[in-house]
Design a protein around this motif. Structure first.
Motif, PDB file in Angstrom:
ATOM      1  N   ASP A   6       0.811  -1.223   0.000  1.00 44.07           N
ATOM      2  CA  ASP A   6       0.000   0.000   0.000  1.00 44.07           C
ATOM      3  C   ASP A   6       0.841   1.269   0.000  1.00 44.07           C
ATOM      4  O   ASP A   6       0.307   2.366  -0.107  1.00 44.07           O
ATOM      5  CB  ASP A   6      -0.960  -0.002   1.186  1.00 44.07           C
ATOM      6  N   ALA A   7       2.157   1.130   0.107  1.00 41.12           N
ATOM      7  CA  ALA A   7       3.044   2.292   0.177  1.00 41.12           C
ATOM      8  C   ALA A   7       3.981   2.372  -1.022  1.00 41.12           C
ATOM      9  O   ALA A   7       5.053   2.960  -0.929  1.00 41.12           O
ATOM     10  CB  ALA A   7       3.836   2.260   1.482  1.00 41.12           C
ATOM     11  N   GLY A   8       3.612   1.781  -2.130  1.00 39.09           N
ATOM     12  CA  GLY A   8       4.466   1.852  -3.316  1.00 39.09           C
ATOM     13  C   GLY A   8       5.557   0.810  -3.292  1.00 39.09           C
ATOM     14  O   GLY A   8       5.299  -0.375  -3.451  1.00 39.09           O
ATOM     15  N   MET A   9       6.791   1.239  -3.059  1.00 35.42           N
ATOM     16  CA  MET A   9       7.934   0.325  -3.041  1.00 35.42           C
ATOM     17  C   MET A   9       8.628   0.309  -1.683  1.00 35.42           C
ATOM     18  O   MET A   9       9.831   0.075  -1.591  1.00 35.42           O
ATOM     19  CB  MET A   9       8.927   0.704  -4.136  1.00 35.42           C
ATOM     20  N   ASP A  24      12.844   2.551   0.822  1.00 32.43           N
ATOM     21  CA  ASP A  24      11.937   2.876  -0.268  1.00 32.43           C
ATOM     22  C   ASP A  24      12.755   3.073  -1.538  1.00 32.43           C
ATOM     23  O   ASP A  24      13.967   3.267  -1.489  1.00 32.43           O
ATOM     24  CB  ASP A  24      11.146   4.151   0.054  1.00 32.43           C
ATOM     25  N   GLY A  25      12.072   3.038  -2.650  1.00 33.53           N
ATOM     26  CA  GLY A  25      12.724   3.248  -3.932  1.00 33.53           C
ATOM     27  C   GLY A  25      12.540   4.672  -4.419  1.00 33.53           C
ATOM     28  O   GLY A  25      11.764   5.452  -3.860  1.00 33.53           O
ATOM     29  N   GLY A  31       8.756   4.164  -6.249  1.00 35.79           N
ATOM     30  CA  GLY A  31       8.855   4.532  -4.844  1.00 35.79           C
ATOM     31  C   GLY A  31       8.220   5.878  -4.571  1.00 35.79           C
ATOM     32  O   GLY A  31       7.863   6.620  -5.489  1.00 35.79           O
ATOM     33  N   ARG A  32       8.082   6.192  -3.287  1.00 28.86           N
ATOM     34  CA  ARG A  32       7.472   7.459  -2.899  1.00 28.86           C
ATOM     35  C   ARG A  32       8.413   8.308  -2.037  1.00 28.86           C
ATOM     36  O   ARG A  32       7.981   9.259  -1.413  1.00 28.86           O
ATOM     37  CB  ARG A  32       6.159   7.191  -2.170  1.00 28.86           C
ATOM     38  N   ASN A  33       9.685   7.932  -1.985  1.00 32.90           N
ATOM     39  CA  ASN A  33      10.678   8.699  -1.229  1.00 32.90           C
ATOM     40  C   ASN A  33      10.314   8.815   0.247  1.00 32.90           C
ATOM     41  O   ASN A  33      10.499   9.845   0.872  1.00 32.90           O
ATOM     42  CB  ASN A  33      10.873  10.085  -1.852  1.00 32.90           C
TER      43      ASN A  33
END
Length: 136
Positions: A6-9, A24-25, A31-33
């Protein structure tokens, strides 16, 4: 290691010592930083490993060390696998009457004998160091 879908990567890991670590990516890879990149954690872990060694060596030598910072600059290969190819570590060691030779030797011992992370990275990267001593 668990992907937080649910948080991207974002991935969370529970370390062997029971602590949580998030990674994160980059946004261009989904990714969402929200956390450091995995390779950033590798580099930060190496800095922590060597700083720990330097402090321990100086304290065991009964030197009046009161601080240690290490800044890392790195270069990575341009193509996959994008391994580290160069790493420079700059140490700032603070203390009272710290001998130059003791600080230099502590850094050398860390990189040649004790810091598993930097010894491992030295298989692909040229690792250089510099240091300065600041009075407490």
């Amino acid at each position: 290691m668990r992907w937080q879908a649910d948080a991207g990567m974002v991935f969370t890991a529970e370390t062997g010592s029971g602590h949580l670590l998030a990674m994160d990516g980059a946004p261009d890879g989904g990714g969402r930083n929200l956390a450091p990149r995995p390779m950033e954690t590798v580099l930060a872990g190496t800095g922590g490993c060597t700083a720990y060694d330097v402090l321990l060596i100086l304290k065991r030598g009964r030197h009046a060390v009161s601080g240690c910072e290490v800044s890392l600059r790195s270069e990575r290969a341009a193509t996959d696998p994008k391994v580290f190819t160069r790493i420079h570590m700059h140490f700032v060691v603070t203390g009272r009457d710290l001998p130059e030779a003791a600080v230099a030797r502590a850094i050398e011992l860390s990189h040649e004998k004790y810091c598993s992370a930097s010894i491992m990275l030295a298989k692909t990267a040229e690792i250089t160091t510099s240091h300065e001593i600041r009075p407490a």
